[in-house]
Design a protein around this motif. Sequence first.
Motif: not given
Lengths: 235, 235
Positions: A10, A101-103, A107-108, A111, B75, B101-103
């Motif tokens: 990710h 930016p990152g996840v 959000l992680a 998911a 996302d 997931p995504g940004v």
Amino acid sequence: VGLGPGGAAHRTPAATAAVRHATTVIGYGPYVDLAAELIRGRAIRSPIGQEATRAKEALALAAAGERVALVCSGDPGVYAMASLVLEHAVEFPGLDISIIPGVTAALAGAAAVGAPLGHDHAAISLSDLLTPWPTIAARVEAVAAADMVVSLYNPRSSGRDWQLPAALEILSRYRSPATPVAVVTHAGRPSLTTSITSLGAVDPGTVDMSTIVIVGCSTTRTLDGRMVTPRGYVP
Amino acid sequence: VGLGPGGAAHRTPAATAAVRHATTVIGYGPYVDLAAELIRGRAIRSPIGQEATRAKEALALAAAGERVALVCSGDPGVYAMASLVLEHAVEFPGLDISIIPGVTAALAGAAAVGAPLGHDHAAISLSDLLTPWPTIAARVEAVAAADMVVSLYNPRSSGRDWQLPAALEILSRYRSPATPVAVVTHAGRPSLTTSITSLGAVDPGTVDMSTIVIVGCSTTRTLDGRMVTPRGYVP
């Protein structure tokens, strides 16, 4: 630089490139370790609790001509170092600063259990080290009353154990005890653990600082072992 | 599968692998195009507005033995397809479904202007196609009163133009006209445009469906042309 949640799966190409091209990589030790195989320059493992010092050290190195990557897990802009760096950057004019930016953990974590953030949602940190508890409690109550899904960051540590039960109690005033709650620890890492429980049955003992707790709203359901908040909202 | 915001720089290795290994890639046409160079199997460009049909088509193909990647920008779990797929998945038991997931747009937009999401924040969609406006307005008012930063998704389209001014008016009852507001269009893409304005000066004409609008809270500041919300909150 946001390394995303844990391993390389990710971590975005933009984050990878920034670490590879840095002459110095700095961050809290375990986050530097997350990117170890990418680091070609010097690595500075900074202690936890020294965030302002770390931000200023990164800026001073950049002002001295280094290409510096200050690494965070998740997204650097969410409860992390980006805001601190930009606050101190006014003392180092003329630097070229990019926020990659990152996840983020919510959000992680979402998911990993389904799609609990499919509609309106909030993120609230339960750490009262830098924010007074009454402010935190008022925010939890506002999102509870407005029927929004909420991701609780920094939910519980060894020295800070009453805030999570207090937040869940506030949510319980507005939501059924059957409301789905996700407890996700080490989102995005091989050591990931997930559980979907309910507002009336959360076990705080399963929650630590590596955990994200996601509390559903009135439309959130559990379907085939997954937590889902539909996109639409029909009252 | 979340492709992240736009180009390849913010697409995670997990998302890239899922598209590469799919025998069928399906999604709204422009999102399929975002991943065009990765697609080795069949590509199905699905029309906008046909989200339920698209979700069911993806599930039916998977049930027929295909490895299907249903792609979204940002996302997939945030105002996108993951919740819809999981709702319909109960009609296709036994499928192996992963949410990658995504940004999301709020994170990419925030990084483009600084660190406005450094502390507690919310995401609210202004689209009243699936949610009654009074519910949306109540949520905007709740986060306004609780002094949380808010990212407004789906802020304005050609046929839906009064909701953004209405939301900003609600926020203005609780916040100074000088409160920083970021307007970010095409976050993460080469065509990115950003502006940092204030609650009293937002020009809705600069906002469309490719825009994320981030409204600061009482502690959000503009520093050297960047929008920053400090991590701590000292009332």
